[in-house]
Each structure stands twice: as structure tokens, then as C-alpha cells.
Design a protein around this motif. Structure first.
Motif, PDB file in Angstrom:
ATOM      1  N   MET A   1       0.823  -1.203   0.000  1.00 43.11           N
ATOM      2  CA  MET A   1       0.000   0.000   0.000  1.00 43.11           C
ATOM      3  C   MET A   1       0.857   1.254   0.000  1.00 43.11           C
ATOM      4  O   MET A   1       0.571   2.225  -0.708  1.00 43.11           O
ATOM      5  CB  MET A   1      -0.947  -0.019   1.197  1.00 43.11           C
ATOM      6  N   GLY A   2       1.944   1.238   0.764  1.00 42.99           N
ATOM      7  CA  GLY A   2       2.860   2.372   0.741  1.00 42.99           C
ATOM      8  C   GLY A   2       3.539   2.529  -0.599  1.00 42.99           C
ATOM      9  O   GLY A   2       3.723   3.646  -1.092  1.00 42.99           O
ATOM     10  N   PHE A   3       3.886   1.402  -1.219  1.00 42.12           N
ATOM     11  CA  PHE A   3       4.524   1.428  -2.532  1.00 42.12           C
ATOM     12  C   PHE A   3       3.574   1.979  -3.589  1.00 42.12           C
ATOM     13  O   PHE A   3       3.965   2.800  -4.434  1.00 42.12           O
ATOM     14  CB  PHE A   3       4.976   0.013  -2.898  1.00 42.12           C
ATOM     15  N   LEU A   4       2.315   1.552  -3.556  1.00 40.47           N
ATOM     16  CA  LEU A   4       1.322   2.055  -4.503  1.00 40.47           C
ATOM     17  C   LEU A   4       1.134   3.564  -4.359  1.00 40.47           C
ATOM     18  O   LEU A   4       1.080   4.297  -5.352  1.00 40.47           O
ATOM     19  CB  LEU A   4      -0.018   1.358  -4.276  1.00 40.47           C
ATOM     20  N   ALA A   5       1.006   4.023  -3.121  1.00 40.46           N
ATOM     21  CA  ALA A   5       0.754   5.441  -2.879  1.00 40.46           C
ATOM     22  C   ALA A   5       1.915   6.302  -3.350  1.00 40.46           C
ATOM     23  O   ALA A   5       1.717   7.423  -3.844  1.00 40.46           O
ATOM     24  CB  ALA A   5       0.486   5.674  -1.392  1.00 40.46           C
ATOM     25  N   ALA A   6       3.141   5.801  -3.202  1.00 39.59           N
ATOM     26  CA  ALA A   6       4.327   6.587  -3.562  1.00 39.59           C
ATOM     27  C   ALA A   6       4.674   6.481  -5.041  1.00 39.59           C
ATOM     28  O   ALA A   6       5.381   7.336  -5.575  1.00 39.59           O
ATOM     29  CB  ALA A   6       5.524   6.136  -2.719  1.00 39.59           C
ATOM     30  N   SER A   7       4.172   5.444  -5.721  1.00 41.26           N
ATOM     31  CA  SER A   7       4.564   5.177  -7.109  1.00 41.26           C
ATOM     32  C   SER A   7       3.466   5.634  -8.057  1.00 41.26           C
ATOM     33  O   SER A   7       2.764   4.837  -8.689  1.00 41.26           O
ATOM     34  CB  SER A   7       4.855   3.685  -7.280  1.00 41.26           C
ATOM     35  N   THR A   8       3.331   6.939  -8.182  1.00 43.13           N
ATOM     36  CA  THR A   8       2.238   7.534  -8.939  1.00 43.13           C
ATOM     37  C   THR A   8       2.497   7.600 -10.441  1.00 43.13           C
ATOM     38  O   THR A   8       1.600   7.937 -11.210  1.00 43.13           O
ATOM     39  CB  THR A   8       1.963   8.952  -8.417  1.00 43.13           C
TER      40      THR A   8
ATOM     41  N   VAL B   1      -5.773  10.729  -5.902  1.00 41.35           N
ATOM     42  CA  VAL B   1      -5.085  10.989  -4.632  1.00 41.35           C
ATOM     43  C   VAL B   1      -5.702  10.209  -3.478  1.00 41.35           C
ATOM     44  O   VAL B   1      -5.205  10.271  -2.353  1.00 41.35           O
ATOM     45  CB  VAL B   1      -5.067  12.497  -4.305  1.00 41.35           C
ATOM     46  N   GLU B   2      -6.777   9.467  -3.727  1.00 38.13           N
ATOM     47  CA  GLU B   2      -7.363   8.628  -2.693  1.00 38.13           C
ATOM     48  C   GLU B   2      -6.407   7.485  -2.367  1.00 38.13           C
ATOM     49  O   GLU B   2      -5.993   6.745  -3.265  1.00 38.13           O
ATOM     50  CB  GLU B   2      -8.701   8.066  -3.176  1.00 38.13           C
ATOM     51  N   PRO B   3      -6.007   7.310  -1.121  1.00 39.50           N
ATOM     52  CA  PRO B   3      -4.989   6.297  -0.797  1.00 39.50           C
ATOM     53  C   PRO B   3      -5.543   4.883  -0.881  1.00 39.50           C
ATOM     54  O   PRO B   3      -6.755   4.660  -0.802  1.00 39.50           O
ATOM     55  CB  PRO B   3      -4.597   6.650   0.645  1.00 39.50           C
ATOM     56  N   PRO B   4      -4.664   3.884  -1.029  1.00 35.54           N
ATOM     57  CA  PRO B   4      -5.106   2.490  -0.956  1.00 35.54           C
ATOM     58  C   PRO B   4      -5.766   2.220   0.393  1.00 35.54           C
ATOM     59  O   PRO B   4      -5.447   2.866   1.399  1.00 35.54           O
ATOM     60  CB  PRO B   4      -3.802   1.692  -1.098  1.00 35.54           C
ATOM     61  N   ALA B   5      -6.680   1.243   0.422  1.00 33.94           N
ATOM     62  CA  ALA B   5      -7.407   0.977   1.668  1.00 33.94           C
ATOM     63  C   ALA B   5      -7.858  -0.470   1.709  1.00 33.94           C
ATOM     64  O   ALA B   5      -8.118  -1.091   0.673  1.00 33.94           O
ATOM     65  CB  ALA B   5      -8.619   1.897   1.782  1.00 33.94           C
ATOM     66  N   TYR B   6      -7.952  -1.000   2.923  1.00 31.19           N
ATOM     67  CA  TYR B   6      -8.583  -2.300   3.131  1.00 31.19           C
ATOM     68  C   TYR B   6     -10.100  -2.114   3.110  1.00 31.19           C
ATOM     69  O   TYR B   6     -10.618  -1.118   3.616  1.00 31.19           O
ATOM     70  CB  TYR B   6      -8.159  -2.910   4.460  1.00 31.19           C
ATOM     71  N   LEU B   7     -10.798  -3.099   2.551  1.00 31.28           N
ATOM     72  CA  LEU B   7     -12.254  -3.088   2.480  1.00 31.28           C
ATOM     73  C   LEU B   7     -12.812  -4.324   3.166  1.00 31.28           C
ATOM     74  O   LEU B   7     -12.125  -5.345   3.290  1.00 31.28           O
ATOM     75  CB  LEU B   7     -12.727  -3.096   1.020  1.00 31.28           C
ATOM     76  N   GLY B   8     -14.063  -4.228   3.550  1.00 33.00           N
ATOM     77  CA  GLY B   8     -14.784  -5.385   4.050  1.00 33.00           C
ATOM     78  C   GLY B   8     -14.801  -5.483   5.560  1.00 33.00           C
ATOM     79  O   GLY B   8     -13.990  -4.878   6.268  1.00 33.00           O
ATOM     80  N   LYS B   9     -15.721  -6.285   6.047  1.00 27.08           N
ATOM     81  CA  LYS B   9     -15.873  -6.483   7.486  1.00 27.08           C
ATOM     82  C   LYS B   9     -14.593  -6.991   8.130  1.00 27.08           C
ATOM     83  O   LYS B   9     -14.215  -6.585   9.226  1.00 27.08           O
ATOM     84  CB  LYS B   9     -17.029  -7.457   7.739  1.00 27.08           C
ATOM     85  N   ASP B  10     -13.903  -7.891   7.409  1.00 31.17           N
ATOM     86  CA  ASP B  10     -12.686  -8.502   7.945  1.00 31.17           C
ATOM     87  C   ASP B  10     -11.423  -7.957   7.277  1.00 31.17           C
ATOM     88  O   ASP B  10     -10.363  -8.577   7.377  1.00 31.17           O
ATOM     89  CB  ASP B  10     -12.751 -10.019   7.781  1.00 31.17           C
ATOM     90  N   ARG B  11     -11.533  -6.828   6.576  1.00 33.20           N
ATOM     91  CA  ARG B  11     -10.381  -6.205   5.915  1.00 33.20           C
ATOM     92  C   ARG B  11      -9.674  -7.200   4.979  1.00 33.20           C
ATOM     93  O   ARG B  11      -8.450  -7.198   4.858  1.00 33.20           O
ATOM     94  CB  ARG B  11      -9.384  -5.678   6.957  1.00 33.20           C
ATOM     95  N   GLU B  12     -10.462  -8.011   4.281  1.00 32.64           N
ATOM     96  CA  GLU B  12      -9.862  -9.034   3.438  1.00 32.64           C
ATOM     97  C   GLU B  12      -9.726  -8.619   1.980  1.00 32.64           C
ATOM     98  O   GLU B  12      -9.238  -9.397   1.150  1.00 32.64           O
ATOM     99  CB  GLU B  12     -10.673 -10.330   3.535  1.00 32.64           C
ATOM    100  N   LEU B  13     -10.151  -7.399   1.656  1.00 31.80           N
ATOM    101  CA  LEU B  13     -10.023  -6.867   0.308  1.00 31.80           C
ATOM    102  C   LEU B  13      -9.121  -5.643   0.313  1.00 31.80           C
ATOM    103  O   LEU B  13      -9.065  -4.897   1.295  1.00 31.80           O
ATOM    104  CB  LEU B  13     -11.392  -6.490  -0.261  1.00 31.80           C
ATOM    105  N   LEU B  14      -8.437  -5.437  -0.807  1.00 28.39           N
ATOM    106  CA  LEU B  14      -7.579  -4.272  -0.986  1.00 28.39           C
ATOM    107  C   LEU B  14      -8.047  -3.484  -2.195  1.00 28.39           C
ATOM    108  O   LEU B  14      -8.147  -4.031  -3.297  1.00 28.39           O
ATOM    109  CB  LEU B  14      -6.122  -4.701  -1.191  1.00 28.39           C
TER     110      LEU B  14
END
Length: 428
Positions: A14-21, A211-224
């Protein structure tokens, strides 16, 4: 999520995605990780030595990195991980400052097979590189809301929900201010952001990004959810795999990471998979270790390439678009991508090599094939196989919303991909 350590790799991704625009930022960030692992950059114009250790070549939006183990001979074969750094997006034209009807806008060109509607009503930043009079390139990244492509209100198009049709020239021009456009305003702004005199900037390679950052999705944070999963998830995993095996005492191959640019528009460039960059690096590596043309031929004959690019997970709302007997699922591990018409390079031998790597790593895997009535995409695998005569297998993480400004995968799959890649490189 099965275990906390599964998330560590994805957190880092997630950090790599955010920094690698942009591809240039992706390469720079991968290079930083290689440097921390003891790799050193070599210039293409310099003489190379054949000593053991890690090296990398950086050219614009492409990077080739390799590790020569102790005891490697000139004929030692290569194990290659292939990926690409670019993603579909909106790129700034040579004459950028435009506008009408009291709005300042920026002229853009559509890069790759972009899902145009995903760029509407989204806060966008701007990044890429500025080229100076002396030929130097300086990276720039305005990672805050700067641009927006506004959609027409439903009141002015009552049929919009029956089928949105966007004109690539007229409807995708983002706005970034109020007033009359002024020639040179964008570059003046970006030069100031980079701490440069605007007069020194003579060219640019710039693109919009969400500019929206990567995020975990779902009840159990099992999606990116995040931008540029296609295909920075593979660049990140390949970098992690290469640095993980560097220094291993029992490597039977020379592990290589080849991250190319311009895959999304056909790979035909000096930094694309169609170009000579990979072949030149492999040849020079052989010759630096005292090898001959014969040694190079022997090394390539024993080499293998794992080409990693994202693929389609089965879509629950469009299940009929997928082959009825092949339903790649999020969270089920990397996909082996097949196509008998060579849109993917996988054959039976490749399947065996990949299966063996996954078995060693304890990683589940699955198979992708296109619906016969749907056109099949392609990637760098067939290009690499044909250009260099190296057996190649195409794999990738299963995602939804491919080519969107924001894509979706299972949070665990990047971790599983990296483990499979590491086992592939470490084969003796």
C-alpha cells in the motif's frame, strides 16, 4: 485474514502504490529497496565487472535488476521475473494550458485502455518527470487534489443512466481553476513545486493520478482497493522476491527482475518489453563474467521467465463473461494464465515449473482462460518468449475493475504472489 503476517506484505504494498504515482516513481522506489538490500546501480555507458553481487539498470520507467551468486559461471542460466510499471491514465499534452467558458483546464491524452468513467468526479494529482535544458530528468509529484474531470449533471442528460458515452477529446479534459488559461502556467506551477526555475524546463512526461490512498475493504479487511494494482502489485512482489533470495548460497540460477514500461500500449519502446533492454543486460552480464557467444546461448537455453501481470477475477455481476469452468477467485492465490493462441505464453512445461514453485512455497494457485466468445488480452510474456527464446509462463493476481482508476483484489493475494515468486527464483 488467516494470519497477521499476511498483512505485513500488503501494508508495504500500500505504501509502494501510494508513492509510485508514475512509472518513473515506481522505478525510483524499487531502486531504493534494491539499494537497501545491497544492490548497486550500474550505468549502461560504463564498463561492467563480473563480480558476485546485486546490480540494477534504471532507464526512465524501466528497471532490470539481477543478482550474481558466488560461483556463477558465464553459462549459468537466468530465472527472470517480468512485470510492467505503467498503468492506463490521463497524460498531459505538449501544449497543456487550455480552457473555455471561464474555466482553466489541462489538455490530456488517453494512455492505454482506460476505463474513462472511473476518472470522472475524482480528485486527481499530477506526477511524472520534468526534463531540463541540460538533459537531466527531475521527478515531480503533486499528491493532493489538483484536477477534476466533472461529469455532466443528470438534469442535463436524462438518459445518462441508460448508457454513458464519453468523447475522449471533448469530455475528458480536467479543470484546475477559474479564469482564462495562460500559456506556461502549468509548467511554472510544477517547476515551483520541484524547486526549479521554470525557464530550465524544456519537456515533460506527466500524468494524472487519484489521490485517494489504498485501503482495506470489508468487514474482515480481506479486500484491498487501490490505484495501479495493474501492475505495480507484480513490480512490488518481484522486488521483494529478488531481495529475499539475494545472498543465498545455493542459487542454481541468476535471479532477474525485469520491470518494463509501456505494456499498456503495446510495449514498443526503448523501455518496453519489445525493446532490446533485457536482452542487452543479459548479454552484458554473461560477457562481464568472461563469457562468449556460446556461453550466452547456453545460459539462455537454460533460462526461464515468470511473467506476472494482473488478470480477471470472476465478476459476480457478470459471471457470463467468464469461462464457465474457470472461475479465478480473489484470495485463492495467483492465476496461471493460458491461451492456445499465444496471447499468453504458458505451455505444459511452464505449468509444471510454476506448480513446482507454488508447491515449494505452500501457495495455492488457480487457472485462467478466457471465454471463447470474449477477446483475450495479452501481456509481456509472449513478447519475452519470442524476442529472447526463453520459455515463459504468464501468471498474475486476480483483480476486479482492471484498468479503473481504482482496482480491487484480495488482501492476501499479493503476499501469496511474492512467496511463489521467491520460490521460483530460489530453485536450484
Amino acid at each position: 485474514m488467516s494470519a497477521p503476517f499476511d498483512l505485513a506484505h500488503t501494508d508495504d504494498l500500500m505504501g509502494f502504490l501510494a508513492a509510485s504515482t508514475s512509472p518513473y516513481h515506481a522505478v525510483a522506489n524499487a531502486a531504493l529497496r534494491l539499494e537497501k538490500a545491497g544492490f548497486r546501480q550500474v550505468e549502461e555507458t560504463a564498463a561492467w565487472d563480473g563480480a558476485a553481487g546485486g546490480r540494477y539498470v534504471q532507464r526512465a520507467g524501466a528497471l532490470i535488476a539481477w543478482y550474481v551468486p558466488e560461483g556463477a559461471t558465464p553459462a549459468t542460466p537466468f530465472r527472470i521475473l517480468g512485470a510492467h510499471t505503467d498503468s492506463p491514465n490521463l497524460r498531459i499534452k505538449p501544449v497543456p494550458d487550455t480552457g473555455r467558458a471561464g474555466w482553466k483546464q489541462l489538455a490530456v491524452e488517453i494512455y492505454g485502455g482506460t476505463l474513462l468513467n472511473t476518472w470522472l468526479d475524482r480528485d486527481l494529482g499530477l506526477s511524472g518527470r520534468l526534463t531540463l535544458r541540460d538533459g537531466r530528468a527531475v521527478l515531480v509529484n503533486v499528491d493532493r487534489p489538483l484536477l477534476r474531470v466533472p461529469q455532466l449533471a443528470v438534469h442535463l442528460d436524462r438518459s445518462v443512466n441508460d448508457g454513458l458515452k464519453l468523447d475522449r477529446q471533448r469530455h475528458m479534459t480536467p479543470l484546475w481553476g477559474i479564469g482564462r488559461p495562460r500559456e506556461g502556467e502549468l509548467i511554472e506551477f510544477l517547476a515551483a513545486e520541484a524547486g526549479l526555475p521554470a525557464a530550465e524546463v524544456v519537456a515533460w512526461d506527466l500524468m494524472a493520478h487519484s489521490v485517494e490512498p489504498p485501503a482495506y475493504l470489508g468487514k474482515d479487511r480481506e479486500l484491498l482497493a487501490g490505484p495501479r494494482l495493474d501492475n505495480l502489485v507484480s513490480v512490488h512482489a518481484g522486488t521483494a522476491a529478488l531481495t529475499a533470495v539475494a545472498g543465498s548460497a545455493d542459487l542454481g540460477f541468476i535471479p532477474v527482475l525485469a520491470a518494463f514500461d509501456h505494456e499498456e500500449n503495446g510495449s514498443t519502446s526503448d523501455t518496453g518489453a519489445q525493446g532490446p533492454l533485457l536482452g542487452t543486460v543479459l548479454e552484458r552480464s554473461v560477457h562481464a563474467r568472461g563469457g562468449s557467444v556460446e556461453d550466452r546461448a547456453r545460459a539462455l537455453a537454460g533460462s526461464f521467465c515468470l511473467s506476472s501481470d494482473t488478470g480477471h477475477a470472476v465478476h459476480p455481476n457478470y459471471e457470463e463473461r467468464h469461462d464457465p469452468d474457470h472461475h479465478p477467485m480473489a484470495g485463492a492465490g495467483p492465476m496461471l494464465k493460458t491461451n492456445v493462441n499465444q496471447r499468453y505464453a504458458t505451455d505444459g512445461t511452464g505449468r509444471a515449473v510454476f506448480a513446482a514453485a507454488c508447491e515449494r512455497a505452500g501457495v495455492p494457485w488457480q487457472t485462467f482462460v478466457s471465454h471463447n466468445a470474449m477477446p483475450c488480452g495479452t501481456t509481456i510474456g509472449p513478447i519475452t518468449a519470442a524476442r529472447h527464446g526463453i520459455p515463459t509462463v504468464d501468471i498474475g493476481v486476480a483483480i476486479l475493475s482492471m484498468h479503473s482508476a481504482r482496482e480491487l483484489c484480495a488482501a492476501v493475494d499479493p503476499y501469496l504472489l511474492a512467496n511463489a515468486m521467491t520460490a521460483f527464483l530460489a530453485a536450484s
